[in-house]
Each structure stands twice: as C-alpha cells, then as structure tokens.
Design a protein around this motif. Structure first.
Motif, PDB file in Angstrom:
ATOM      1  N   ASP A  40     -12.196  22.155  53.209  1.00  0.00           N
ATOM      2  CA  ASP A  40     -12.190  22.284  54.572  1.00  0.00           C
ATOM      3  C   ASP A  40     -12.827  21.026  55.350  1.00  0.00           C
ATOM      4  OD1 ASP A  40     -11.015  24.475  54.369  1.00  0.00           O
ATOM      5  OD2 ASP A  40     -12.656  25.685  54.373  1.00  0.00           O
ATOM      6  N   ASN A  41     -14.001  20.524  54.889  1.00  0.00           N
ATOM      7  CA  ASN A  41     -14.612  19.497  55.575  1.00  0.00           C
ATOM      8  C   ASN A  41     -13.994  18.159  55.790  1.00  0.00           C
ATOM      9  OD1 ASN A  41     -16.843  21.239  56.223  1.00  0.00           O
ATOM     10  ND2 ASN A  41     -18.155  20.513  54.637  1.00  0.00           N
ATOM     11  N   TYR A  52     -10.780  18.314  55.384  1.00  0.00           N
ATOM     12  CA  TYR A  52      -9.494  18.287  56.353  1.00  0.00           C
ATOM     13  C   TYR A  52      -9.925  18.113  57.788  1.00  0.00           C
ATOM     14  CZ  TYR A  52      -5.482  20.736  58.591  1.00  0.00           C
ATOM     15  OH  TYR A  52      -4.528  21.170  59.373  1.00  0.00           O
ATOM     16  N   GLU A  53     -10.960  18.521  58.244  1.00  0.00           N
ATOM     17  CA  GLU A  53     -11.396  18.502  59.398  1.00  0.00           C
ATOM     18  C   GLU A  53     -11.549  17.018  59.883  1.00  0.00           C
ATOM     19  OE1 GLU A  53     -11.471  20.823  61.938  1.00  0.00           O
ATOM     20  OE2 GLU A  53     -10.635  22.235  60.652  1.00  0.00           O
ATOM     21  N   GLY A  69     -10.398  14.533  58.422  1.00  0.00           N
ATOM     22  CA  GLY A  69      -9.050  13.709  58.600  1.00  0.00           C
ATOM     23  C   GLY A  69      -8.593  14.131  59.952  1.00  0.00           C
ATOM     24  N   LYS A  70      -8.307  15.209  60.340  1.00  0.00           N
ATOM     25  CA  LYS A  70      -7.844  15.451  61.659  1.00  0.00           C
ATOM     26  C   LYS A  70      -8.391  14.859  62.601  1.00  0.00           C
ATOM     27  CE  LYS A  70      -7.405  19.822  63.114  1.00  0.00           C
ATOM     28  NZ  LYS A  70      -7.426  21.512  63.253  1.00  0.00           N
ATOM     29  N   LYS A  71      -9.877  14.623  62.661  1.00  0.00           N
ATOM     30  CA  LYS A  71     -10.563  13.891  63.657  1.00  0.00           C
ATOM     31  C   LYS A  71     -10.298  12.355  63.592  1.00  0.00           C
ATOM     32  CE  LYS A  71     -14.775  16.947  64.021  1.00  0.00           C
ATOM     33  NZ  LYS A  71     -16.140  16.978  63.577  1.00  0.00           N
ATOM     34  N   LEU A  90      -7.603  11.193  62.852  1.00  0.00           N
ATOM     35  CA  LEU A  90      -6.138  11.168  63.311  1.00  0.00           C
ATOM     36  C   LEU A  90      -6.236  11.177  64.720  1.00  0.00           C
ATOM     37  CD1 LEU A  90      -3.122  10.527  62.312  1.00  0.00           C
ATOM     38  CD2 LEU A  90      -2.945  13.379  62.329  1.00  0.00           C
ATOM     39  N   GLU A  91      -6.924  11.923  65.297  1.00  0.00           N
ATOM     40  CA  GLU A  91      -7.126  12.066  66.702  1.00  0.00           C
ATOM     41  C   GLU A  91      -7.698  10.796  67.350  1.00  0.00           C
ATOM     42  OE1 GLU A  91      -9.538  15.360  67.179  1.00  0.00           O
ATOM     43  OE2 GLU A  91      -7.878  16.874  66.766  1.00  0.00           O
ATOM     44  N   LYS A  92      -8.564  10.008  66.529  1.00  0.00           N
ATOM     45  CA  LYS A  92      -9.218   8.717  67.198  1.00  0.00           C
ATOM     46  C   LYS A  92      -8.077   7.793  66.940  1.00  0.00           C
ATOM     47  CE  LYS A  92     -14.055   9.556  66.187  1.00  0.00           C
ATOM     48  NZ  LYS A  92     -15.270   9.263  65.447  1.00  0.00           N
ATOM     49  N   GLU A 113      -5.121   8.190  67.108  1.00  0.00           N
ATOM     50  CA  GLU A 113      -3.947   8.366  68.225  1.00  0.00           C
ATOM     51  C   GLU A 113      -4.421   7.964  69.664  1.00  0.00           C
ATOM     52  OE1 GLU A 113      -0.533   9.337  70.287  1.00  0.00           O
ATOM     53  OE2 GLU A 113      -0.978   9.638  68.086  1.00  0.00           O
ATOM     54  N   THR A 162       1.358   8.560  66.012  1.00  0.00           N
ATOM     55  CA  THR A 162       1.605   9.566  65.188  1.00  0.00           C
ATOM     56  C   THR A 162       3.075  10.405  65.596  1.00  0.00           C
ATOM     57  OG1 THR A 162       0.572  11.254  66.640  1.00  0.00           O
ATOM     58  CG2 THR A 162      -0.426  10.397  64.837  1.00  0.00           C
TER      59      THR A 162
END
Length: 144
Positions: free
Chosen positions: A62-63, A65-66, A68-70, A72-74, A76, A83
């Motif tokens: 879970d950590n 995954y989170e 990775g999402k952060k 990807l947001e940076k 973007e 993306t």
C-alpha cells in the motif's frame, strides 16, 4: 607479494579440504547447524519473523502504491500532459489490438571509410588497420 600470499592461502585451504580430517570437521559443523536449527527457541523466532513479514507485506505494498501515485502526480505537475494519451491512442490503450509502431530516422554515417561496411574478400583495409588483399596487416610474415 600479494599473489604469493593468495597462493599460499589457496594451498592451505586445499590441503585442509583435501585432508582426511575434513569429512569429520564438515560433519561437526553440519551437526552443529542442524542442532541449532532444530532448537525450539530458534524455530519460535523463525515463526514470529515469518508472521511479521506476512502481516507487513500488504502495508508495504500500500505504501509503495501511494508513493507511486504521489510520484506520478509530481511528474504531471512538472510535465503537464505526460499521463494523458498521445494523439491516436485511446485512454484504454491496453485493450487496443494494434501495436504502436515507432519509426527511427535514418542517420547518415559521418565516417568516410568503415571496414565493417565492406567485408568482401580482397578489400583493402590497410588505412583502417585491417587487412590488405595480400594478407593481414601485421608485422609477421604470412604462413606458407
């Protein structure tokens, strides 16, 4: 001197391994490790460590995954549109049956003479350090 020392160590190790007493030493070491492994306290610690790892793996995933999402947001934020699907691609490109084809531009060689481009028998490569029609470009006379 270092090479001689390593050679001496190698001879000593080879002598010990090749000696008649080596099997007895091996049996004692193996017996000690088996006795340690079968110890109930050691097995309890192994069991506890296994349970701890099994409990923490979902949290770790879970950590990751989170994180990775952060990331990807940076990305973007730094590179808007990175993306979003490219022109001609659908948002669900994984279901597309057509593979993406990328063409590579042709690059003209900047080398005037390249022996790798001409490997025909009798080619003169002496200017490139290669072979001449009469034989290899070396200082040794050809073998008869």
């Amino acid at each position: 001197m270092k090479g001689k020392a390593l050679f001496a160590v190698g001879v000593a190790v080879g002598y010990v391994w090749g000696s008649k007493s080596w099997p007895e030493v091996y049996r004692r070491v193996r017996g000690g490790t088996e006795k340690l492994w079968k110890n109930p306290e050691v097995q309890e610690n192994v069991h506890q460590a296994t349970e701890a790892v099994q409990e923490s793996v979902p949290d770790i995933l879970d950590n990751l995954y989170e994180a990775g999402k952060k990331l990807l947001e940076k990305a973007e934020a730094m590179f808007p549109g990175i993306t979003s699907p490219k022109a001609g691609q659908h948002a669900d490109s994984s279901s597309s049956s057509k593979p993406t084809v990328t063409t590579v531009p042709t690059i003209k060689s900047d080398v005037v003479s390249d022996p790798a481009l001409d490997d025909a028998t009798g080619s003169d490569w002496t200017g490139e350090g290669g072979a001449a029609p009469e034989g290899p470009a070396t200082n040794t006379p050809p073998k008869a």
